[in-house]
Design an enzyme around this catalytic site. Structure first.
Site, PDB file in Angstrom:
ATOM      1  N   SER A  96      40.037  48.290  35.082  1.00  0.00           N
ATOM      2  CA  SER A  96      39.623  47.909  36.430  1.00  0.00           C
ATOM      3  C   SER A  96      39.655  49.086  37.403  1.00  0.00           C
ATOM      4  O   SER A  96      38.915  50.038  37.244  1.00  0.00           O
ATOM      5  CB  SER A  96      40.502  46.746  36.904  1.00  0.00           C
ATOM      6  OG  SER A  96      40.106  46.303  38.163  1.00  0.00           O
ATOM      7  N   ASP A 238      34.881  48.555  42.332  1.00  0.00           N
ATOM      8  CA  ASP A 238      35.908  49.202  41.507  1.00  0.00           C
ATOM      9  C   ASP A 238      35.284  49.524  40.136  1.00  0.00           C
ATOM     10  O   ASP A 238      34.094  49.298  39.923  1.00  0.00           O
ATOM     11  CB  ASP A 238      37.157  48.323  41.400  1.00  0.00           C
ATOM     12  CG  ASP A 238      36.917  47.030  40.653  1.00  0.00           C
ATOM     13  OD1 ASP A 238      35.769  46.560  40.616  1.00  0.00           O
ATOM     14  OD2 ASP A 238      37.890  46.478  40.092  1.00  0.00           O
ATOM     15  N   ASP A 240      35.280  48.291  37.165  1.00  0.00           N
ATOM     16  CA  ASP A 240      34.644  47.274  36.315  1.00  0.00           C
ATOM     17  C   ASP A 240      33.825  46.280  37.142  1.00  0.00           C
ATOM     18  O   ASP A 240      33.370  45.265  36.610  1.00  0.00           O
ATOM     19  CB  ASP A 240      35.678  46.551  35.448  1.00  0.00           C
ATOM     20  CG  ASP A 240      36.641  45.713  36.262  1.00  0.00           C
ATOM     21  OD1 ASP A 240      36.906  46.069  37.425  1.00  0.00           O
ATOM     22  OD2 ASP A 240      37.140  44.697  35.744  1.00  0.00           O
ATOM     23  N   ASP A 242      34.203  43.931  39.240  1.00  0.00           N
ATOM     24  CA  ASP A 242      34.466  42.531  39.572  1.00  0.00           C
ATOM     25  C   ASP A 242      34.786  42.417  41.057  1.00  0.00           C
ATOM     26  O   ASP A 242      34.747  41.335  41.627  1.00  0.00           O
ATOM     27  CB  ASP A 242      35.583  41.918  38.699  1.00  0.00           C
ATOM     28  CG  ASP A 242      36.881  42.677  38.766  1.00  0.00           C
ATOM     29  OD1 ASP A 242      36.911  43.814  39.293  1.00  0.00           O
ATOM     30  OD2 ASP A 242      37.897  42.138  38.274  1.00  0.00           O
TER      31      ASP A 242
HETATM   32 MG    MG Z   1      38.423  45.160  38.666  1.00  0.00          MG
END
Ligand code: MG
Length: 445
Positions: A96, A238, A240, A242
């Site tokens: 992440s 960020d 990844d 999400d």
């Molecule tokens: Mg993340």
């Protein structure tokens, strides 16, 4: 305190030290043993991700399950892919927003939702027992390739009012932080007819431009570019993707809590009421906005899998965390950076207002956080129950005061108690925080 391998975000650690190829292989064997059939595997743009992903794929195949390798993709894209494809489960290799030396491995259920705490415990038991399914030589699994990014971008565009957004020809600056969003967010903006300025939108696991977490201190460049090109909005992700955070047309960072409140209000208004789910650590501004719009807030323990679970149980219209992780249940019960971007543009287009104007009416609070050493979790929880009758004990104790609130919760992973205080003035927030520290020390002394 006993430290389990699976934390709130699957397994995470420094690559090739804590999170080794051997551990990744065993995690692949674990998911292959738990779920038969096809398992989708994606990764973020980190330097160690191809190494770990290859080990995960080998583990899955050795168990006799087939794997579909979707390459570099945002976590929500992998989750969405698992939900709509033939895959029975998914694995995402990502840390992440953590620093570049870290990596992580997280499991996803067939419905696209992250593994629950119970499922993670089950996985940990399989992993530690090493009782893996081992396929005979001619029954080992195969690996296919597919494009989860295309599936994700298409589905995001199906869920928003493309015409309303396209008409506006928004000028948007997008900062992908050299992460997985590089393959999706610019494409979403392009297909929404936005005039786009990209910064850090090529994958680079060294994170040369900025730290991965899209908090205000890390997105200074985004704020500057928004001002310089006179953009309507700036968005940062960020590693990844999400999470999404936003900068308004004046170049000011909009706090994540305020964005959550704004979008929650939008969804409650659209649905003529409904439940919004968020952790007990979230700012009161969300509840204020939701209640005013005719909705209701349900608080959960801290962590996105539990938010997703309660959203499902309560048939919530919206949910999310106060860190830029917004959840759109009509798309996916998971934090969804691409949907966040598209839906914020939709709101700006349909309301015909700039972002600074849209967030103007969201109440502002002062939030303070600290931590206190706490080795006895049980003693703290029992003490809190005795001290604060009638408080919310979903995760520690959240105590409401007339002019603010206080949250004291033992950490799930470290020997500390986290204390949050929030009030309309900074002075009052400080008072509440001091009170929280005092009570915590008294209970555990
Ligand atoms: Mg993340």
């Amino acid at each position: 305190m006993e430290r389990s391998l699976f934390g709130t975000n699957g397994v995470r650690g420094i690559a090739n030290e804590e999170l080794t190829a051997e551990l990744a292989l065993d995690l692949g064997r674990t998911i292959g043993t738990m779920r038969e059939g096809l398992i989708a595997v994606g990764m973020d743009a980190r330097i160690s991700s191809p190494m770990l992903k290859s080990a995960v794929l080998a583990g899955i195949m050795s168990s006799g399950s087939d794997a579909v390798d979707v390459g570099i993709t945002p976590t929500p894209a992998l989750q969405y892919y698992v939900r709509v494809s033939k895959a029975n489960a998914g694995v995402i290799v990502t840390a992440s927003h953590n620093p570049r030396e870290y990596n992580g491995i997280k499991f996803v259920s067939g419905d696209g939702v992250e593994f629950s705490r119970e499922e993670d415990s089950e996985a940990e038991m399989v992993l530690l027992s090493k009782k893996f399914r081992i396929a005979r030589w001619d029954e080992v699994g195969r690996v296919y390739e597919d494009d989860a990014n295309r599936v994700y971008v298409d589905s995001v565009l199906e869920k928003v009012n493309v015409d309303a957004i396209s008409e506006k020809k928004f000028r948007v600056v997008v900062d992908c932080g050299n992460g997985a969003a590089s393959f999706t967010s610019p494409e979403i903006l392009k297909r929404l007819d936005c005039e786009m300025y990209t910064i850090n939108c090529y994958p680079d696991g060294r994170f040369p431009a900025r730290l991965s977490e899209p908090v205000e201190e890390n997105v200074r460049e985004l704020k500057e570019v928004v001002r310089a090109v006179n953009a309507d909005i700036g968005v940062a992700h960020d590693g990844d993707a999400d999470r999404a955070t936003f900068v308004d047309e004046k170049g000011n960072f909009v706090s994540e809590d305020v964005m959550l409140a704004l979008m929650a209000k939008y969804y409650v208004e659209m649905n003529g009421g409904g439940v919004v789910v968020t952790p007990v650590s979230t700012s009161k501004c969300v509840e204020d906005a939701v209640v005013e719009a005719g909705g209701e807030v349900v608080y959960t323990a801290v962590g996105s899998p539990i938010v997703a679970k309660v959203m499902k149980e309560t048939k919530a219209v919206f949910g999310g965390e106060g860190n830029g992780g917004l959840i759109f249940p009509e798309h996916l019960l998971a934090r969804d950076g691409g949907m966040s971007l598209a839906k914020v543009l939709e709101l700006m287009a349909t309301e015909n207002k700039p972002l600074s104007e849209l967030v103007k009416d969201i109440p502002r609070y002062h939030t303070l956080k600290t931590k206190v050493e706490c080795r006895d979790r049980k003693k703290l929880l029992e003490g809190l129950k005795a001290e604060f009758e009638g408080a919310n004990f979903t995760d520690g104790a959240r105590v409401d005061f007339e002019d603010g609130w206080l949250l004291i919760r033992p950490s799930g992973t470290e020997p500390i108690a986290r204390i949050f205080a929030e009030a309309r003035t900074e002075k009052r927030a400080r008072e509440l925080l001091s009170f929280g520290i005092l009570i915590t020390k008294k209970i555990i002394s």
